[in-house]
Design a protein around this motif. Structure first.
Motif, mmCIF file in Angstrom:
data_model
loop_
_atom_site.group_PDB
_atom_site.id
_atom_site.type_symbol
_atom_site.label_atom_id
_atom_site.label_comp_id
_atom_site.label_asym_id
_atom_site.label_seq_id
_atom_site.Cartn_x
_atom_site.Cartn_y
_atom_site.Cartn_z
ATOM 1 N N VAL A 35 44.486 25.169 39.971
ATOM 2 C CA VAL A 35 43.990 26.539 40.031
ATOM 3 C C VAL A 35 45.083 27.391 40.665
ATOM 4 N N THR A 36 45.528 28.386 39.924
ATOM 5 C CA THR A 36 46.586 29.281 40.395
ATOM 6 C C THR A 36 45.963 30.427 41.185
ATOM 7 N N ALA A 37 46.687 30.944 42.148
ATOM 8 C CA ALA A 37 46.189 32.069 42.946
ATOM 9 C C ALA A 37 45.750 33.206 42.030
ATOM 10 N N GLY A 38 44.573 33.752 42.289
ATOM 11 C CA GLY A 38 44.051 34.861 41.506
ATOM 12 C C GLY A 38 43.216 34.455 40.315
ATOM 13 N N GLU A 39 43.212 33.175 39.980
ATOM 14 C CA GLU A 39 42.386 32.712 38.857
ATOM 15 C C GLU A 39 40.913 32.663 39.252
ATOM 16 N N VAL A 40 40.047 32.887 38.277
ATOM 17 C CA VAL A 40 38.612 32.673 38.451
ATOM 18 C C VAL A 40 38.218 31.575 37.461
ATOM 19 N N VAL A 41 38.061 30.377 37.980
ATOM 20 C CA VAL A 41 37.790 29.228 37.125
ATOM 21 C C VAL A 41 36.305 28.896 37.229
ATOM 22 N N LEU A 162 33.655 35.295 53.831
ATOM 23 C CA LEU A 162 34.774 36.244 53.787
ATOM 24 C C LEU A 162 35.290 36.599 55.176
ATOM 25 N N CYS A 163 34.424 36.507 56.169
ATOM 26 C CA CYS A 163 34.825 36.818 57.545
ATOM 27 C C CYS A 163 35.956 35.919 58.038
ATOM 28 N N MET A 164 36.119 34.762 57.413
ATOM 29 C CA MET A 164 37.169 33.843 57.841
ATOM 30 C C MET A 164 38.495 34.124 57.122
ATOM 31 N N ASN A 165 38.534 35.232 56.351
ATOM 32 C CA ASN A 165 39.725 35.586 55.567
ATOM 33 C C ASN A 165 40.246 34.432 54.713
ATOM 34 N N PRO A 166 39.378 33.848 53.899
ATOM 35 C CA PRO A 166 39.823 32.721 53.084
ATOM 36 C C PRO A 166 40.786 33.184 51.992
ATOM 37 N N ASP A 167 41.641 32.269 51.557
ATOM 38 C CA ASP A 167 42.519 32.553 50.429
ATOM 39 C C ASP A 167 41.831 32.254 49.110
ATOM 40 N N MET A 168 40.759 31.472 49.182
ATOM 41 C CA MET A 168 40.042 31.112 47.953
ATOM 42 C C MET A 168 38.585 30.848 48.285
ATOM 43 N N MET A 169 37.734 30.991 47.258
ATOM 44 C CA MET A 169 36.299 30.784 47.452
ATOM 45 C C MET A 169 35.787 29.768 46.435
ATOM 46 N N LEU A 170 34.988 28.824 46.935
ATOM 47 C CA LEU A 170 34.319 27.856 46.069
ATOM 48 C C LEU A 170 32.829 28.203 46.057
ATOM 49 N N PHE A 171 32.273 28.332 44.877
ATOM 50 C CA PHE A 171 30.844 28.656 44.743
ATOM 51 C C PHE A 171 30.163 27.526 43.985
ATOM 52 N N ASP A 172 29.118 26.959 44.577
ATOM 53 C CA ASP A 172 28.380 25.895 43.889
ATOM 54 C C ASP A 172 26.993 26.392 43.497
ATOM 55 N N GLU A 173 26.861 26.814 42.261
ATOM 56 C CA GLU A 173 25.613 27.353 41.728
ATOM 57 C C GLU A 173 24.979 28.374 42.675
ATOM 58 N N ALA A 194 36.267 38.983 42.446
ATOM 59 C CA ALA A 194 37.212 38.578 41.404
ATOM 60 C C ALA A 194 38.136 39.746 41.054
ATOM 61 N N ASP A 195 37.559 40.944 40.953
ATOM 62 C CA ASP A 195 38.357 42.130 40.621
ATOM 63 C C ASP A 195 39.407 42.418 41.689
ATOM 64 N N GLU A 196 39.086 42.041 42.936
ATOM 65 C CA GLU A 196 40.042 42.258 44.032
ATOM 66 C C GLU A 196 41.112 41.169 44.074
ATOM 67 N N GLY A 197 40.998 40.184 43.173
ATOM 68 C CA GLY A 197 42.061 39.182 43.086
ATOM 69 C C GLY A 197 41.792 37.893 43.823
ATOM 70 N N MET A 198 40.568 37.705 44.307
ATOM 71 C CA MET A 198 40.240 36.459 45.010
ATOM 72 C C MET A 198 40.341 35.269 44.056
ATOM 73 N N THR A 199 40.935 34.202 44.523
ATOM 74 C CA THR A 199 40.975 32.945 43.786
ATOM 75 C C THR A 199 39.596 32.306 43.902
ATOM 76 N N MET A 200 38.979 31.980 42.759
ATOM 77 C CA MET A 200 37.598 31.488 42.799
ATOM 78 C C MET A 200 37.405 30.296 41.875
ATOM 79 N N LEU A 201 36.662 29.317 42.379
ATOM 80 C CA LEU A 201 36.226 28.190 41.573
ATOM 81 C C LEU A 201 34.708 28.206 41.640
ATOM 82 N N VAL A 202 34.069 28.419 40.484
ATOM 83 C CA VAL A 202 32.649 28.748 40.458
ATOM 84 C C VAL A 202 31.888 27.798 39.545
#
Ligand code: ADP
Ligand code: MG
Length: 251
Positions: A35-41, A162-173, A194-202
């Protein structure tokens, strides 16, 4: 390896040959995923296909049986790695919101900031208010989770991550436990992230979200990645019979 040396050129997440077994049950069968930075997978697939185990492995809520996982170039399976430090780079949001019921929203949002990041009360509250604003819940700082709707609770859970200033977010359902009328507000927050460029695995069953917001769609079945590609193409024209079968049942 020192976790201070984060390689900004490395992929956000790199999974190589990840195997996970529970007893005799091989749940992940050599998964490779970058997963590359900025991708929403977005990850879809039938129940039991290993989606949650994959996500949970990425921040070591599950210990891999084999393979490697690198987060921003750091091998988190290396026993010398400070995994707590790496984990603060990754925000995780679960189906069940996992808020502390006895703490109000503000305290839910400041707890880890103060304990893990050692932020002051004033600073952590400032960040908390800013993140509540971001998820559209500025006026709920003093509320207790039990007095919020499921959609509001999940937005608080996102704000807390988000309060922890993560570089990426994982969402499980993240919307699977919600009444249908509350799904949209959570997806809207995720879309703005996602629009702000957060790297996300959803991991999601929301095919509309996957189609419109995802930069890539992965179909998992039986512990393997069966097929992946541009979400519109995979959804409109799945190549593998297992993907075709799954989509014919959910679309
Ligand atoms: P999904 O999220 O795609 O529904 P999971 O990753 O939750 O799939 O589960 C994949 C498989 O791993 C299932 O067969 C499940 O029963 C098994 N599994 C998951 N967690 C555990 C565990 N802690 N102990 C034993 N088996 C587990
Ligand atoms: Mg799951």
């Amino acid at each position: 390896m020192s976790t201070d040396l984060i390689d900004i050129h490395a992929p956000a997440i790199e999974v190589r040959g990840l195997v996970k077994t529970f007893g005799d049950n091989e749940v992940l069968k050599s998964i490779d995923l970058t997963v590359t930075a900025g991708e929403v997978v977005c990850v879809i697939g039938p129940s039991g296909s290993g989606k949650s185990t994959l996500l949970r492995s990425i921040n070591l809520l599950e210990a891999p049986t084999g393979g490697e996982i690198l987060v921003e170039g750091i091998d988190i399976t290396d026993e010398d790695t400070d995994i707590d430090r790496v984990r603060t780079r990754i925000g995780m949001v679960f189906q069940s919101f996992n808020l502390f019921p006895h703490l109000n929203v503000l305290d839910n949002l400041t707890l880890a900031q103060r304990r893990v990041l050692k932020r002051s009360k004033v600073e952590s509250e400032k960040v908390a208010h800013a993140m509540l604003d971001r998820v559209g819940l500025r006026e709920k700082a003093a509320a207790f989770p039990g007095h919020l709707s499921g959609g509001q609770q999940q937005r608080v859970a996102i704000a807390r991550a988000l309060c922890m200033n993560p570089d990426m977010m994982l969402f499980d359902e993240p919307t699977s436990a919600l009444d249908p009328e509350l799904v949209g507000e959570v997806l809207q927050v995720m879309r703005s992230l996602a629009d702000e460029g957060m790297t996300m695995l959803v991991v999601t069953h929301e095919m509309g979200f996957a189609r419109e917001v995802g930069s890539r769609l992965i179909f998992m079945d039986g512990g393997v990645i069966v097929e992946q590609g541009n979400p519109r193409e995979v959804l409109a024209n799945p190549q593998h019979p297992r993907t075709q079968d799954f989509l014919s049942r959910v679309l």
